[in-house]
Design a protein around this motif. Structure first.
Motif, mmCIF file in Angstrom:
data_model
loop_
_atom_site.group_PDB
_atom_site.id
_atom_site.type_symbol
_atom_site.label_atom_id
_atom_site.label_comp_id
_atom_site.label_asym_id
_atom_site.label_seq_id
_atom_site.Cartn_x
_atom_site.Cartn_y
_atom_site.Cartn_z
ATOM 1 N N ASP A 1 0.706 -1.406 -0.061
ATOM 2 C CA ASP A 1 0.005 0.070 0.001
ATOM 3 C C ASP A 1 0.781 1.258 0.030
ATOM 4 O O ASP A 1 1.486 1.499 1.086
ATOM 5 C CB ASP A 1 -0.909 0.085 1.252
ATOM 6 C CG ASP A 1 -2.149 0.811 1.000
ATOM 7 O OD1 ASP A 1 -1.883 1.951 0.464
ATOM 8 O OD2 ASP A 1 -3.299 0.617 1.492
ATOM 9 N N SER B 1 0.137 4.314 -0.316
ATOM 10 C CA SER B 1 -0.738 5.422 0.023
ATOM 11 C C SER B 1 -0.145 6.567 0.992
ATOM 12 O O SER B 1 -0.591 7.582 1.526
ATOM 13 C CB SER B 1 -1.978 5.174 0.322
ATOM 14 O OG SER B 1 -2.957 4.602 -0.687
ATOM 15 N N LYS C 1 -7.008 3.789 6.998
ATOM 16 C CA LYS C 1 -7.760 3.373 5.647
ATOM 17 C C LYS C 1 -9.183 3.107 6.039
ATOM 18 O O LYS C 1 -9.584 2.488 6.847
ATOM 19 C CB LYS C 1 -7.053 1.760 5.469
ATOM 20 C CG LYS C 1 -5.961 1.969 4.677
ATOM 21 C CD LYS C 1 -6.027 2.515 3.216
ATOM 22 C CE LYS C 1 -4.851 2.628 2.416
ATOM 23 N NZ LYS C 1 -5.144 3.185 1.150
ATOM 24 N N SER D 1 -7.802 7.282 3.641
ATOM 25 C CA SER D 1 -7.880 6.745 2.469
ATOM 26 C C SER D 1 -8.613 5.270 2.015
ATOM 27 O O SER D 1 -8.937 4.695 3.094
ATOM 28 C CB SER D 1 -6.503 6.669 1.886
ATOM 29 O OG SER D 1 -5.702 5.723 2.707
ATOM 30 N N ASN E 1 -8.772 2.509 -1.376
ATOM 31 C CA ASN E 1 -8.064 2.200 -2.563
ATOM 32 C C ASN E 1 -9.039 1.791 -3.559
ATOM 33 O O ASN E 1 -9.885 0.982 -3.557
ATOM 34 C CB ASN E 1 -6.955 1.098 -2.528
ATOM 35 C CG ASN E 1 -5.988 1.166 -1.649
ATOM 36 O OD1 ASN E 1 -5.727 2.403 -1.162
ATOM 37 N ND2 ASN E 1 -5.318 0.221 -1.077
ATOM 38 N N GLU F 1 -8.071 0.476 -6.250
ATOM 39 C CA GLU F 1 -7.451 -0.321 -6.872
ATOM 40 C C GLU F 1 -7.176 -0.557 -8.275
ATOM 41 O O GLU F 1 -6.296 -0.245 -8.635
ATOM 42 C CB GLU F 1 -8.504 -2.021 -6.793
ATOM 43 C CG GLU F 1 -8.862 -1.914 -5.196
ATOM 44 C CD GLU F 1 -7.956 -2.169 -4.154
ATOM 45 O OE1 GLU F 1 -6.624 -2.418 -4.579
ATOM 46 O OE2 GLU F 1 -8.102 -2.960 -3.000
ATOM 47 N N THR G 1 -6.129 8.282 -2.408
ATOM 48 C CA THR G 1 -6.477 6.973 -2.875
ATOM 49 C C THR G 1 -5.364 6.389 -3.691
ATOM 50 O O THR G 1 -4.431 6.995 -3.894
ATOM 51 C CB THR G 1 -7.919 6.794 -3.927
ATOM 52 O OG1 THR G 1 -8.133 5.606 -3.923
ATOM 53 C CG2 THR G 1 -7.610 7.567 -5.269
ATOM 54 N N GLN G 2 -5.541 5.055 -4.009
ATOM 55 C CA GLN G 2 -4.287 4.514 -4.821
ATOM 56 C C GLN G 2 -5.036 3.675 -5.868
ATOM 57 O O GLN G 2 -5.925 2.921 -6.050
ATOM 58 C CB GLN G 2 -3.663 3.471 -3.777
ATOM 59 C CG GLN G 2 -2.470 2.649 -4.471
ATOM 60 C CD GLN G 2 -1.910 1.837 -3.393
ATOM 61 O OE1 GLN G 2 -1.433 2.394 -2.503
ATOM 62 N NE2 GLN G 2 -1.753 0.469 -3.709
#
Length: 418
Positions: A19, A21, A144, A165, A167, A169, A222-223
């Motif tokens: 992760d 982030s 998260k 945050s 994700n 994805e 976000t990621q």
């Protein structure tokens, strides 16, 4: 530290490294018992505040057990790995012990999803509440958000976390369905939208009521995983642009997929996107956020992918030679920002300095611009030649020939990355 807690820390800190982030130190220096600290196995990463300070964070998962089977994730339920889970009190104790020893200044806490979203979110919430209310901990906390968790849990967590945050994805719904059919973007969009509306509401209430608690004061991020599915750079950055616009995100992180699955649904099985692709995406992100570029200017149907051999600002300039040369002594700030080799601080210095007289090459060098790149796109008091003397392809060749990048070596036919 008890052996079992140390084992959990090794497992769950290692699982958290995927992760991105928060920025990671990437350190590999081990303690050989002759010094202080250990940058390899303690799960400590580094992030940066808006004023440039480096902050050390304890970066861990609450658990790597997960009910989902996402092909790109090392913690997927079908993966044969060691499983572990911290108790709420263990995370609190670890955080406080590391903080008292000055190892960390904050906590980055994520988790696999076990049982269901609310069950997991409740335990993450218990951790931050115990830290804030029982330990009087006022350090930085990045928490998260769990997709599918109830609004009530997310709202309460936002009162204790500095940043939250979740994700995204994959950049597209189709890519997500390919590798994680149990998930969808709607479960990510809903909490992002909810948190953004709460941030706005708390901000509005603060104007009317003196004592209002802070709600996610450092905003959301976000990621996206890149390279696991065949989206173009255009697909990725158009998604990023929409999320910046709709949810006022502070950051979007682009994580190159690390091959961890031999499933035939992985389109690039056995390969890994070059780090330069990540770098180009971040540079494009920077241009959109700080340089006034619209994403459509950089990526479009005619140019769906970024150049690997040159940065996106230079690539745009070469494709739009009609805007150049820029007269440094008369052009407005926005146009100076678009010159390759001139950054935000340098552009501001140029605008201030030219109030006292026309600028020359030596003064531009002192200001700090990358003159060897910028000289092809500007004129000043003593410019040696006019830009119209060269074509865009020639300028690109000149700049690549002068490049001292350790990542790029070029000959007349190809580029080699190493």
């Amino acid at each position: 530290m008890f052996d079992r807690i140390r084992e959990k820390l090794n497992i769950l800190a290692d699982a958290a490294k995927y992760d991105v982030s928060c920025s990671s130190s990437g350190g590999t220096r081990k303690n050989d018992s002759k010094g202080l600290g250990d940058s390899h196995s303690s799960g400590i990463c580094h992030t940066y505040t808006e004023d440039g300070r480096c902050v050390s964070l304890l970066k861990i998962l609450l658990t790597n057990h997960c009910i989902y089977d996402c092909l790109f994730c090392v913690s997927r339920k079908s993966n044969d790995i060691k499983r572990a889970a911290f108790t709420v009190d263990e995370v609190v104790e670890l955080t406080m012990n590391f903080y008292r020893r000055n190892y960390i200044e904050g906590l980055f806490l994520s988790s696999g999803i076990f049982k269901n979203a609310d069950f997991t979110m409740e335990r993450l919430l218990l951790v931050v509440k115990k830290l804030r209310l029982e330990q009087n901990y006022n350090g930085y906390i990045h928490l998260k958000t769990i997709p599918g968790a109830s609004d009530e849990l997310i709202k309460e967590a936002g009162l204790y976390a500095d940043r939250m945050s979740i994700n995204l994805e994959m950049p597209t719904e189709a890519g997500l369905k390919l590798l994680a059919p149990e998930k969808n973007h709607a479960d990510v969009i809903k909490p992002l939208d909810f948190v953004q509306k709460q941030i706005s509401q708390f901000s509005a209430d603060k104007k009317l009521i003196k004592h209002i608690p802070k709600f996610v004061p450092a905003g959301q991020s976000t990621q996206m995983v890149i390279g696991a599915t065949p989206e173009s750079d255009k697909d990725i950055m158009y998604t990023a642009n929409a999320f910046y616009k709709n949810f006022s995100l502070r950051r979007i992180y682009y994580s190159g997929y690390v091959p961890i699955s031999n499933d035939t649904r992985m389109p690039i099985m056995g390969t890994q996107p070059p780090l330069l692709r990540e770098n180009r995406l971040y540079q494009t992100d920077w241009l959109m956020r700080f340089y006034g570029f619209k994403v459509q200017e950089i990526l479009n149907d005619a140019n769906p992918n970024l150049d690997i051999d040159i940065d996106p600002k230079l690539s745009w300039a070469i494709r739009n030679m009609q805007h150049f040369p820029v007269d440094i002594n008369t052009a407005d700030y926005k146009m100076i920002l678009r010159v390759p080799g001139i950054g935000v601080m340098s552009a501001k210095k140029i605008v201030q300095a030219r109030k006292f007289g026309k600028l020359r090459i030596d003064q531009l060098r002192k200001i700090g611009i990358a003159y060897n790149k910028a000289k092809h796109f500007i004129v000043c008091s003593d410019s040696p030649y006019q830009l119209k003397d060269y074509q865009g392809t020639q300028i690109k060749a000149f700049i690549l020939a002068e490049s001292k990048s350790k990542y790029l070596k070029t000959d007349s036919n190809q580029m080699i990355l190493f």
